[in-house]
Write an enzyme that holds these catalytic residues in place. Structure first.
Site, PDB file in Angstrom:
ATOM      1  N   ARG A  99      91.213 -99.575 -45.660  1.00 21.90           N
ATOM      2  CA  ARG A  99      91.238 -98.903 -44.360  1.00 21.90           C
ATOM      3  C   ARG A  99      91.280 -97.408 -44.619  1.00 21.90           C
ATOM      4  O   ARG A  99      91.981 -96.952 -45.518  1.00 21.90           O
ATOM      5  CB  ARG A  99      92.504 -99.278 -43.585  1.00 21.90           C
ATOM      6  CG  ARG A  99      92.463-100.633 -42.956  1.00 21.90           C
ATOM      7  CD  ARG A  99      93.698-100.890 -42.122  1.00 21.90           C
ATOM      8  NE  ARG A  99      94.886-101.058 -42.933  1.00 21.90           N
ATOM      9  CZ  ARG A  99      95.830-100.155 -43.115  1.00 21.90           C
ATOM     10  NH1 ARG A  99      95.742 -98.965 -42.531  1.00 21.90           N
ATOM     11  NH2 ARG A  99      96.887-100.393 -43.865  1.00 21.90           N
ATOM     12  N   TYR A 238      84.168-102.395 -44.391  1.00 20.06           N
ATOM     13  CA  TYR A 238      85.360-103.019 -44.974  1.00 20.06           C
ATOM     14  C   TYR A 238      86.408-103.436 -43.927  1.00 20.06           C
ATOM     15  O   TYR A 238      86.730-102.661 -43.016  1.00 20.06           O
ATOM     16  CB  TYR A 238      86.013-102.051 -45.982  1.00 20.06           C
ATOM     17  CG  TYR A 238      87.295-102.624 -46.502  1.00 20.06           C
ATOM     18  CD1 TYR A 238      87.282-103.531 -47.552  1.00 20.06           C
ATOM     19  CD2 TYR A 238      88.505-102.329 -45.894  1.00 20.06           C
ATOM     20  CE1 TYR A 238      88.455-104.116 -47.989  1.00 20.06           C
ATOM     21  CE2 TYR A 238      89.681-102.904 -46.322  1.00 20.06           C
ATOM     22  CZ  TYR A 238      89.647-103.796 -47.370  1.00 20.06           C
ATOM     23  OH  TYR A 238      90.812-104.384 -47.784  1.00 20.06           O
ATOM     24  N   LYS A 247      93.206-104.599 -36.686  1.00 18.87           N
ATOM     25  CA  LYS A 247      94.098-103.452 -36.559  1.00 18.87           C
ATOM     26  C   LYS A 247      93.727-102.589 -35.343  1.00 18.87           C
ATOM     27  O   LYS A 247      94.602-102.059 -34.661  1.00 18.87           O
ATOM     28  CB  LYS A 247      94.040-102.595 -37.826  1.00 18.87           C
ATOM     29  CG  LYS A 247      94.356-103.361 -39.101  1.00 18.87           C
ATOM     30  CD  LYS A 247      95.739-103.918 -39.114  1.00 18.87           C
ATOM     31  CE  LYS A 247      96.098-104.455 -40.495  1.00 18.87           C
ATOM     32  NZ  LYS A 247      97.455-105.034 -40.493  1.00 18.87           N
ATOM     33  N   HIS A 267     103.111-105.239 -35.944  1.00 15.40           N
ATOM     34  CA  HIS A 267     102.589-105.551 -37.281  1.00 15.40           C
ATOM     35  C   HIS A 267     103.594-106.496 -37.945  1.00 15.40           C
ATOM     36  O   HIS A 267     104.333-106.092 -38.840  1.00 15.40           O
ATOM     37  CB  HIS A 267     102.459-104.229 -38.050  1.00 15.40           C
ATOM     38  CG  HIS A 267     101.705-104.317 -39.334  1.00 15.40           C
ATOM     39  ND1 HIS A 267     101.891-103.432 -40.356  1.00 15.40           N
ATOM     40  CD2 HIS A 267     100.764-105.180 -39.766  1.00 15.40           C
ATOM     41  CE1 HIS A 267     101.079-103.739 -41.358  1.00 15.40           C
ATOM     42  NE2 HIS A 267     100.402-104.799 -41.023  1.00 15.40           N
ATOM     43  N   SER A 289     102.010-102.580 -45.148  1.00 13.49           N
ATOM     44  CA  SER A 289     100.945-103.333 -45.809  1.00 13.49           C
ATOM     45  C   SER A 289     101.283-103.592 -47.274  1.00 13.49           C
ATOM     46  O   SER A 289     101.826-102.724 -47.959  1.00 13.49           O
ATOM     47  CB  SER A 289      99.639-102.542 -45.745  1.00 13.49           C
ATOM     48  OG  SER A 289      99.369-102.215 -44.416  1.00 13.49           O
ATOM     49  N   CYS A 291     103.454-105.535 -48.799  1.00 12.05           N
ATOM     50  CA  CYS A 291     104.861-105.600 -49.219  1.00 12.05           C
ATOM     51  C   CYS A 291     105.353-107.035 -49.189  1.00 12.05           C
ATOM     52  O   CYS A 291     106.544-107.288 -48.982  1.00 12.05           O
ATOM     53  CB  CYS A 291     105.724-104.752 -48.306  1.00 12.05           C
ATOM     54  SG  CYS A 291     105.582-102.997 -48.606  1.00 12.05           S
ATOM     55  N   GLY A 292     104.445-107.987 -49.340  1.00 12.86           N
ATOM     56  CA  GLY A 292     104.865-109.387 -49.433  1.00 12.86           C
ATOM     57  C   GLY A 292     104.937-110.100 -48.098  1.00 12.86           C
ATOM     58  O   GLY A 292     105.620-111.116 -47.976  1.00 12.86           O
ATOM     59  N   LYS A 293     104.218-109.582 -47.099  1.00 12.76           N
ATOM     60  CA  LYS A 293     104.265-110.219 -45.779  1.00 12.76           C
ATOM     61  C   LYS A 293     103.679-111.621 -45.805  1.00 12.76           C
ATOM     62  O   LYS A 293     104.251-112.563 -45.263  1.00 12.76           O
ATOM     63  CB  LYS A 293     103.463-109.362 -44.808  1.00 12.76           C
ATOM     64  CG  LYS A 293     104.206-109.140 -43.543  1.00 12.76           C
ATOM     65  CD  LYS A 293     103.852-107.893 -42.873  1.00 12.76           C
ATOM     66  CE  LYS A 293     103.113-108.199 -41.609  1.00 12.76           C
ATOM     67  NZ  LYS A 293     101.945-107.359 -41.450  1.00 12.76           N
ATOM     68  N   ASP A 314     100.399-111.461 -40.024  1.00 11.11           N
ATOM     69  CA  ASP A 314     100.151-110.012 -39.974  1.00 11.11           C
ATOM     70  C   ASP A 314     100.467-109.364 -38.622  1.00 11.11           C
ATOM     71  O   ASP A 314     100.939-108.241 -38.595  1.00 11.11           O
ATOM     72  CB  ASP A 314      98.696-109.721 -40.333  1.00 11.11           C
ATOM     73  CG  ASP A 314      98.444-108.256 -40.646  1.00 11.11           C
ATOM     74  OD1 ASP A 314      99.289-107.641 -41.317  1.00 11.11           O
ATOM     75  OD2 ASP A 314      97.415-107.717 -40.191  1.00 11.11           O
ATOM     76  N   ASN A 404      93.129-103.907 -53.871  1.00 14.03           N
ATOM     77  CA  ASN A 404      93.141-104.244 -52.439  1.00 14.03           C
ATOM     78  C   ASN A 404      92.091-105.312 -52.125  1.00 14.03           C
ATOM     79  O   ASN A 404      91.580-105.377 -51.011  1.00 14.03           O
ATOM     80  CB  ASN A 404      92.893-102.984 -51.600  1.00 14.03           C
ATOM     81  CG  ASN A 404      93.209-103.189 -50.129  1.00 14.03           C
ATOM     82  OD1 ASN A 404      94.096-103.966 -49.770  1.00 14.03           O
ATOM     83  ND2 ASN A 404      92.471-102.507 -49.266  1.00 14.03           N
ATOM     84  N   SER A 405      91.751-106.135 -53.110  1.00 18.03           N
ATOM     85  CA  SER A 405      90.778-107.208 -52.847  1.00 18.03           C
ATOM     86  C   SER A 405      91.418-108.243 -51.920  1.00 18.03           C
ATOM     87  O   SER A 405      92.638-108.374 -51.876  1.00 18.03           O
ATOM     88  CB  SER A 405      90.322-107.849 -54.153  1.00 18.03           C
ATOM     89  OG  SER A 405      91.427-108.300 -54.896  1.00 18.03           O
ATOM     90  N   ARG A 406      90.587-108.961 -51.187  1.00 22.36           N
ATOM     91  CA  ARG A 406      91.089-109.752 -50.067  1.00 22.36           C
ATOM     92  C   ARG A 406      90.515-111.155 -50.008  1.00 22.36           C
ATOM     93  O   ARG A 406      89.432-111.414 -50.533  1.00 22.36           O
ATOM     94  CB  ARG A 406      90.697-109.048 -48.752  1.00 22.36           C
ATOM     95  CG  ARG A 406      91.288-107.657 -48.572  1.00 22.36           C
ATOM     96  CD  ARG A 406      92.739-107.738 -48.256  1.00 22.36           C
ATOM     97  NE  ARG A 406      93.348-106.421 -48.110  1.00 22.36           N
ATOM     98  CZ  ARG A 406      94.258-106.144 -47.172  1.00 22.36           C
ATOM     99  NH1 ARG A 406      94.641-107.061 -46.312  1.00 22.36           N
ATOM    100  NH2 ARG A 406      94.796-104.952 -47.112  1.00 22.36           N
TER     101      ARG A 406
HETATM  102  C1  OXD Z   1      97.052-104.117 -43.763  1.00 26.67           C
HETATM  103  C2  OXD Z   1      96.333-105.387 -43.633  1.00 26.67           C
HETATM  104  O1  OXD Z   1      96.562-103.201 -44.441  1.00 26.67           O
HETATM  105  O2  OXD Z   1      96.913-106.327 -43.090  1.00 26.67           O
HETATM  106  O3  OXD Z   1      98.136-104.013 -43.195  1.00 26.67           O
HETATM  107  O4  OXD Z   1      95.171-105.465 -44.024  1.00 26.67           O
HETATM  108 MN    MN Z   2      98.734-105.705 -42.115  1.00 25.20          MN
END
Ligand code: OXD
Ligand code: MN
Length: 625
Positions: A99, A238, A247, A267, A289, A291-293, A314, A404-406
């Site tokens: 982002r 992206y 977001k 969030h 973002s 942090c283990g969410k 999220d 930051n791969s997803r």
């Molecule tokens: C973030 C996400 O960056 O959820 O918070 O992608």
């Molecule tokens: Mn997020």
């Protein structure tokens, strides 16, 4: 201009369009609301001049065709179905991997409505800047019209949007992350309000020009117009820059709608915790973002007899109910999670969720056609193709997957998803957790004394920077309510809104508020708490607090557990580590209080008085400690 006119329009027949275009089948949905939608689609098509328009109906066949097309065009790699059926790998341009907060703008009429934590631009000024960029930006491409619902279609807490985009990757991702298609159009036709979102990768194709695997533009703008409920995103393909439902809509624009309608767009992950007696509790938790969410959302408790069911990982929308409780839904339908660090030993549920039907972005490719990322297994494979398509071995000295791969995967695929995860009315919250990644100062868990103190805690969340944000990893960043990059209006007004929402809750039914920190380190740099599944031990304490089964120790910053009330059976945490986990150093906290004051002062007097009172009371308690 009517769509019928556009069907037949050819070069030179009007001021803007310059090419002959063919249009996909118009949806057969009839109803008053459709006229406004069609007029808007016409307007955007006339501006962006796509080669064709495709109204997304949301069927499986349509999605499969889009995926096949992207594979044929070299935009997706089909993974080996033996290991990862129905799954794909996308590799972004190396410049388009996160982002882009510095390119994200809030274009409210008044600057003070955006506040000092947002990049404000005047709506007229930014329209004058971006309109020329969108002019002809979809030339040679398909413009997809994607009607989507955040929350179950037609649900009492749900909201609708439409995204036009020239990225098929975005379409397939939105298809996973939201409820898409004709059902939503029926809502629009019936008069439901909807948010307008426009996305272009900003890479028009000239006739005969060969496309690239990841079209994008060096120039990027992600612009929100809260007064007219619009989002315009240019230049990036992206994640959060392209899946505008997430977001941009479900947080930035929804926070503004929530302010005006009396609810909160947050969030936050959402879980149901079930204790050994079968009692169920609902928790929402806000973490910055990466942090283990997602790990907490899919927690597997290490305490025997406890279970966690996932509701969301999220975003949560919270609304006071008639019963004085705070009700929550997860408006999304999928997970867009950070891959690195997700593995058998850290989040086995996520690993199982990703068995197939997943779009991976910027992870590494194994020679057998499966994927890999740092942390998936303890030992890396002997050879890989890295996220940039280059050969990689463990000796390469660089990560194989982008940090930051997803993964993008349907929530319903999660093995511990709650059976009623998409119940339209949501679930009533028992507790709200605020967390960050803090090596120092912040104890493992602290309970707020009341709602106002909880809002004060939320306004003070800070965390060390991670790969999901631009900037230096490790640097401390203040991230109130984990909403710093996502609040669509003045954050001080948002604090006030939280206080106002609290007034609509019955004092004995409002969720209790806690601050947690799984990441505190000792002087030797070691994590003091094992984290992951053992975080259930903290949740166990939280729930026993809610039930009034355990007491707490008052401290200047809130209520702490009696260490003997923490269930530590089966883990080794030394007494010295426990002491350090809960240590509150008044001098260091006075310094934190100074930073809070400094932060509050940036809002030019808009921070609500009750939060200043909380700060004064905190200092008073610290000075006497
Ligand atoms: C973030 C996400 O960056 O959820 O918070 O992608
Ligand atoms: Mn997020």
């Amino acid at each position: 201009m009517a769509l019928a006119d556009i069907f037949t329009r050819t070069e030179g027949s009007s001021a803007r369009p310059t090419v002959t275009r063919t249009y996909g089948e118009l949806p057969a949905v009839q109803g008053e609301g459709m006229a406004a939608l069609r007029a808007w689609v016409d307007e955007i098509a006339a501006l962006t001049q796509p080669a064709r328009v495709h109204w997304i109906e949301g069927s499986r066949a349509e999605n499969d065709a889009l995926l096949r097309e992207m594979v044929d065009e070299g935009k997706l790699i089909k993974l080996n179905p033996e290991w990862r059926p129905g799954s794909y790998l996308a590799r972004s341009h190396p410049s388009d991997v996160a982002r882009t907060e510095a390119r994200t703008f809030i274009a409210s009429e008044r600057e003070e409505d955006a506040g000092p934590t947002n990049n404000w631009v005047a709506p007229d000024e930014i329209r004058a800047t971006i309109t020329p960029l969108f002019e002809g930006s979809m030339k040679g491409r398909t413009m997809y019209v994607v009607p989507f619902s955040m929350g179950p279609v037609g649900g009492p807490l749900s909201h609708i949007g439409v995204q036009v985009t020239d990225s098929a990757y975005a379409v397939t991702s939105i298809g996973i992350m939201t409820r898409v298609g004709t059902e939503v159009l029926r809502e629009i036709a019936g008069g439901a309000p909807w948010v307008k979102t426009v996305h272009s990768v900003g890479a028009p194709l000239q006739p005969g020009e060969q496309d690239v695997a990841w079209p994008c533009n060096d120039e990027k703008y992600i612009v929100h117009f809260p007064d007219t409920l619009e989002v315009w995103s240019y230049g990036s393909g992206y994640g959060g820059n392209a899946i505008l439902a997430k977001k941009c809509f479900a947080l930035r624009i929804a926070s503004v709608i929530g302010r005006d309608e009396g609810w909160l767009a947050e969030h936050m992950l959402l879980i149901r915790v079930i204790d050994p007696a079968g009692r169920a509790y609902h928790l929402a938790a806000a973490f910055p973002s990466a942090c283990g969410k997602t790990n907490l959302a899919m927690l597997r408790p290490t305490i025997p007899g406890w279970r966690v069911e996932t509701l969301g990982d999220d975003i949560a929308w919270l609304r006071p109910g008639e019963d004085g409780r705070l009700w929550a839904i997860n408006p999304e339908a999928g997970f867009f999670g950070v891959a690195p660090g997700t593995g058998q030993s850290t989040n086995v549920t996520a690993v199982e969720t990703l068995w197939g039907n997943t779009i991976f972005t910027n992870v590494a490719l194994r020679p057998d056609g499966d994927v890999w990322w740092e942390g998936l297994t303890d030992e890396p494979p002997a050879e890989l193709t890295d996220w940039e398509g280059k050969p990689w071995t463990p000796a390469s000295g660089r990560p194989a997957a982008h940090p930051n791969s997803r993964f993008t995967v349907a929530a319903a695929q999660c093995p511990q998803i709650a059976g009623d995860w998409d119940a339209p009315q949501g679930v009533p919250l028992d507790a709200i957790l605020f967390g960050g990644r803090r090596a120092t100062n912040v104890p493992l868990v602290v309970e707020a004394t009341d709602w106002t103190h909880g809002v004060f805690m939320g306004s003070n969340i800070s965390s060390e920077k991670t790969a999901a944000q631009e900037g230096t990893v490790g640097e401390l960043r203040r991230d109130p309510f984990a909403m710093l990059p996502f609040c669509g209006y003045n954050m001080a007004d948002y604090f006030a809104h939280w206080l106002k929402v609290g007034q609509k809750l019955r004092f004995d039914r409002a969720p209790r508020v806690f601050q947690v920190n799984w990441f505190r380190k000792g002087a030797d740099g070691r994590f003091l708490w094992p984290g992951f599944g053992d975080n259930s031990r903290v949740i166990d304490w939280i729930i026993r607090r809610i039930e009034g089964e355990v007491g707490a120790v008052d401290s200047p910053i809130g209520r702490l557990p009696e260490p003997s009330d923490l269930d530590l059976d089966g883990i080794e945490v030394s007494q010295a580590d426990l002491d350090e986990l809960f240590a509150v150093d008044p001098q260091l906290w006075l310094r934190e209080a100074d930073l809070t004051e400094e932060f509050y002062r940036t809002f030019d007097g808009r921070v609500p008085a009750p939060l200043w009172a909380e700060l004064a009371a905190l200092r008073y308690r610290l000075q006497r400690a």
